[in-house]
Design an enzyme around this catalytic site. Structure first.
Site, short mmCIF file in Angstrom:
data_model
loop_
_atom_site.label_atom_id
_atom_site.label_comp_id
_atom_site.label_asym_id
_atom_site.label_seq_id
_atom_site.Cartn_x
_atom_site.Cartn_y
_atom_site.Cartn_z
N SER A 147 0.84 -1.15 0.01
CA SER A 147 0.08 0.11 -0.07
C SER A 147 0.88 1.28 -0.01
O SER A 147 1.84 1.33 0.68
CB SER A 147 -0.88 0.05 1.31
OG SER A 147 -1.62 1.27 1.53
N TYR A 160 -3.01 -0.88 9.39
CA TYR A 160 -3.15 -1.18 8.27
C TYR A 160 -1.73 -1.32 7.71
O TYR A 160 -1.22 -2.03 6.93
CB TYR A 160 -4.10 -0.72 7.52
CG TYR A 160 -4.11 -1.01 5.97
CD1 TYR A 160 -4.69 -2.18 5.55
CD2 TYR A 160 -3.57 -0.19 5.15
CE1 TYR A 160 -4.68 -2.62 4.19
CE2 TYR A 160 -3.73 -0.22 3.66
CZ TYR A 160 -4.09 -1.68 3.17
OH TYR A 160 -4.09 -1.82 2.01
#
Length: 252
Positions: A147, A160
């Site tokens: 990400s 996350y």
């Protein structure tokens, strides 16, 4: 003949969004694709049907990740499908795409939520790679979806982002470990990419998100899928242990 003709691929979290686009692209390049899903059976079967209607080959596999027995369940279904559709259980490509977001402030993140994020996003990919090596042929390809949040801050996604930072370490260390077998391992980090979140139906929000990219638009699932397909091809044979920014120049 596509670049991946004769190859087999597993894409986790492939029933929708980026995973769907990756499955479609790998199938278009000639691979037999195992479309993994957790709860989206109808969506996964629709992906399989779309691939078959386009002349490609695919089947679906169901397994919940981040729970005891997840890898064993997934590979039992995968090997059954590979045996049926390919006549062998050899796996050439693994794309670790499945993941869960946080969206929780640091103050409100519970231990249970944190553990769930890590179980799905970091632990499952590690053990999927470990198990896949029993089936993976020399010269295989492993791509882990990370990400852009490992490079830019969003306090509501700390857990996350931490889990995706761990995923990036899989590429670095497994690449060194698997180099003698010719297996490449790389990370791809998308930025803001269109998905089924309701915010993408709000023009003013999309405009704001688009302004963060050097190209002044939000990413499309196909933008990321094309990068993954390249890394899965023979053209990427000299790339391993790499971090590929596929964020469209977000926050340059």
């Amino acid at each position: 003949m596509g670049k991946l003709s004769g190859k087999t691929a597993l894409v986790t979290g492939a029933s929708r969004n980026m995973g769907r686009a990756m499955a479609l692209r790998l199938a278009a390049d000639g691979a037999l694709v195992a479309v993994h899903y957790n709860s989206g059976k109808d969506e996964a079967e629709a992906v399989v049907e779309t691939i078959r209607q386009g002349g490609g080959k695919a089947f679906s596999v169901c397994a919940e990740l981040g729970v005891p027995g997840d890898v064993a369940d997934l590979f039992a279904a995968l090997e059954a499908g590979l045996s049926q559709h390919a006549g062998a259980t050899t796996l050439n490509i693994l794309v670790n795409n499945a993941g869960v977001l946080g969206g929780i402030s640091p103050e409100e993140t519970t231990s249970e939520q944190f553990d769930r994020i890590y179980a799905v996003n970091a632990k499952a990919p590690f053990f999927l790679i470990q198990r896949a090596l029993q089936n993976m042929a020399d010269g295989g390809r492993i791509v882990n979806i990370s990400s852009g949040l490992t490079r830019t801050a969003n306090p509501d996604e700390i857990a996350y982002a931490m889990s995706k930072g761990a995923v990036e370490m899989l590429a670095l260390h497994f690449a060194k470990h698997l180099g003698p077998r010719g297996i490449t391992v790389n990370s791809v980090a998308p930025g803001i990419t269109r998905n089924d979140n309701p915010v993408f139906s709000m023009p003013e929000v999309v405009t704001a998100m688009a302004s963060m990219s050097a190209f002044n638009r939000v990413g499309e699932p196909e933008d990321v899928a094309d990068v993954v397909a390249f890394l899965c091809s023979e053209d990427a044979r000299w790339i391993t242990g790499a971090f590929i920014d596929a964020s469209g120049g977000t926050l340059l």
